[in-house]
Design a protein around this motif. Sequence first.
Motif, short mmCIF file in Angstrom:
data_model
loop_
_atom_site.label_atom_id
_atom_site.label_comp_id
_atom_site.label_asym_id
_atom_site.label_seq_id
_atom_site.Cartn_x
_atom_site.Cartn_y
_atom_site.Cartn_z
N ALA A 181 36.91 120.25 -9.87
CA ALA A 181 37.02 119.26 -10.94
C ALA A 181 36.72 117.86 -10.44
O ALA A 181 36.06 117.08 -11.12
N ASP A 182 37.19 117.55 -9.23
CA ASP A 182 36.92 116.23 -8.66
C ASP A 182 35.42 116.00 -8.48
O ASP A 182 34.91 114.92 -8.77
N LEU A 183 34.72 117.02 -7.98
CA LEU A 183 33.28 116.87 -7.80
C LEU A 183 32.58 116.73 -9.16
O LEU A 183 31.71 115.88 -9.32
N LEU A 184 32.99 117.54 -10.13
CA LEU A 184 32.40 117.43 -11.46
C LEU A 184 32.67 116.04 -12.06
O LEU A 184 31.80 115.45 -12.70
N LYS A 185 33.87 115.51 -11.83
CA LYS A 185 34.19 114.16 -12.33
C LYS A 185 33.28 113.12 -11.69
O LYS A 185 32.82 112.19 -12.36
N SER A 186 33.02 113.26 -10.41
CA SER A 186 32.16 112.29 -9.74
C SER A 186 30.73 112.38 -10.28
O SER A 186 30.05 111.38 -10.44
N LEU A 187 30.29 113.60 -10.59
CA LEU A 187 28.95 113.77 -11.17
C LEU A 187 28.91 113.27 -12.61
O LEU A 187 27.93 112.68 -13.04
N ALA A 188 29.98 113.51 -13.35
CA ALA A 188 30.02 113.12 -14.76
C ALA A 188 29.97 111.61 -14.92
O ALA A 188 29.51 111.10 -15.93
N GLY A 189 30.44 110.89 -13.92
CA GLY A 189 30.45 109.43 -14.00
C GLY A 189 29.16 108.78 -13.58
O GLY A 189 28.99 107.58 -13.70
N GLY B 169 24.81 108.32 -13.43
CA GLY B 169 23.80 107.99 -14.43
C GLY B 169 23.43 109.19 -15.27
O GLY B 169 23.74 110.32 -14.92
N PRO B 170 22.76 108.95 -16.40
CA PRO B 170 22.41 110.06 -17.27
C PRO B 170 21.48 111.05 -16.57
O PRO B 170 20.44 110.67 -16.08
N SER B 171 21.92 112.28 -16.51
CA SER B 171 21.13 113.32 -15.87
C SER B 171 21.60 114.67 -16.38
O SER B 171 22.63 114.78 -17.04
N GLN B 172 20.84 115.69 -16.04
CA GLN B 172 21.23 117.05 -16.40
C GLN B 172 22.55 117.42 -15.73
O GLN B 172 23.41 118.04 -16.35
N LYS B 173 22.72 117.01 -14.47
CA LYS B 173 23.97 117.31 -13.77
C LYS B 173 25.15 116.64 -14.46
O LYS B 173 26.22 117.22 -14.58
N GLN B 174 24.96 115.40 -14.89
CA GLN B 174 26.04 114.68 -15.56
C GLN B 174 26.46 115.42 -16.83
O GLN B 174 27.65 115.59 -17.09
N LYS B 175 25.50 115.86 -17.62
CA LYS B 175 25.82 116.57 -18.85
C LYS B 175 26.56 117.88 -18.55
O LYS B 175 27.54 118.22 -19.22
N LEU B 176 26.09 118.62 -17.55
CA LEU B 176 26.76 119.86 -17.16
C LEU B 176 28.18 119.59 -16.69
O LEU B 176 29.12 120.30 -17.06
N ALA B 177 28.33 118.58 -15.86
CA ALA B 177 29.65 118.25 -15.32
C ALA B 177 30.61 117.91 -16.45
O ALA B 177 31.75 118.40 -16.47
N ARG B 178 30.19 117.08 -17.37
CA ARG B 178 31.07 116.70 -18.49
C ARG B 178 31.47 117.91 -19.32
O ARG B 178 32.62 118.08 -19.68
N ARG B 179 30.48 118.75 -19.64
CA ARG B 179 30.77 119.93 -20.46
C ARG B 179 31.77 120.85 -19.77
O ARG B 179 32.72 121.33 -20.38
N HIS B 180 31.58 121.09 -18.49
CA HIS B 180 32.47 122.03 -17.79
C HIS B 180 33.83 121.42 -17.48
O HIS B 180 34.81 122.16 -17.37
N LEU B 181 33.91 120.12 -17.38
CA LEU B 181 35.23 119.49 -17.28
C LEU B 181 35.99 119.68 -18.59
O LEU B 181 37.19 119.98 -18.58
#
Length: 134
Positions: A107-115, A117-129
């Motif tokens: 979750a910590d890694l996903l939070k760091s990705l979610a924060g 810039g706009p990217s595919q990883k950011q969208k995935l991270a937010r959704r899975h969080l």
Amino acid sequence: MIGSLNGTALTSPELERLLLLLDREPALRGAALGCFADSGLPGAFDRLQDIALHDPDPALRELAAARLEGRAGDETFRLLDAMMADPSPAVRERAARSMAARGEAGADLLKSLAGGGPSQKQKLARRHLLLSGS
């Protein structure tokens, strides 16, 4: 741990022979992914990583992401992070799901990705969080 048919652990030379066989018989790679994920033998995780990042079959890359769900360690997090940028949407989704299943560290890694810039990883991270309730 990768084991032989008689239940004993494979030796490094036996693992090398297995890897050569897998190079010649691509259909066997999927069956071996779990062994590579669980083995501590030198070269086993490298082979899993090679399949996860470079195999031409997206279904096999997705299976590799699934096999990583139960595996601990920094190298696993780095690999799942890299897989979240895979060309295949199914592979990206499975990598993010495996990351979310890693508990607080995932979750910590996903939070760091979610924060970021706009990217595919950011969208995935937010959704899975959101899906994991973290």
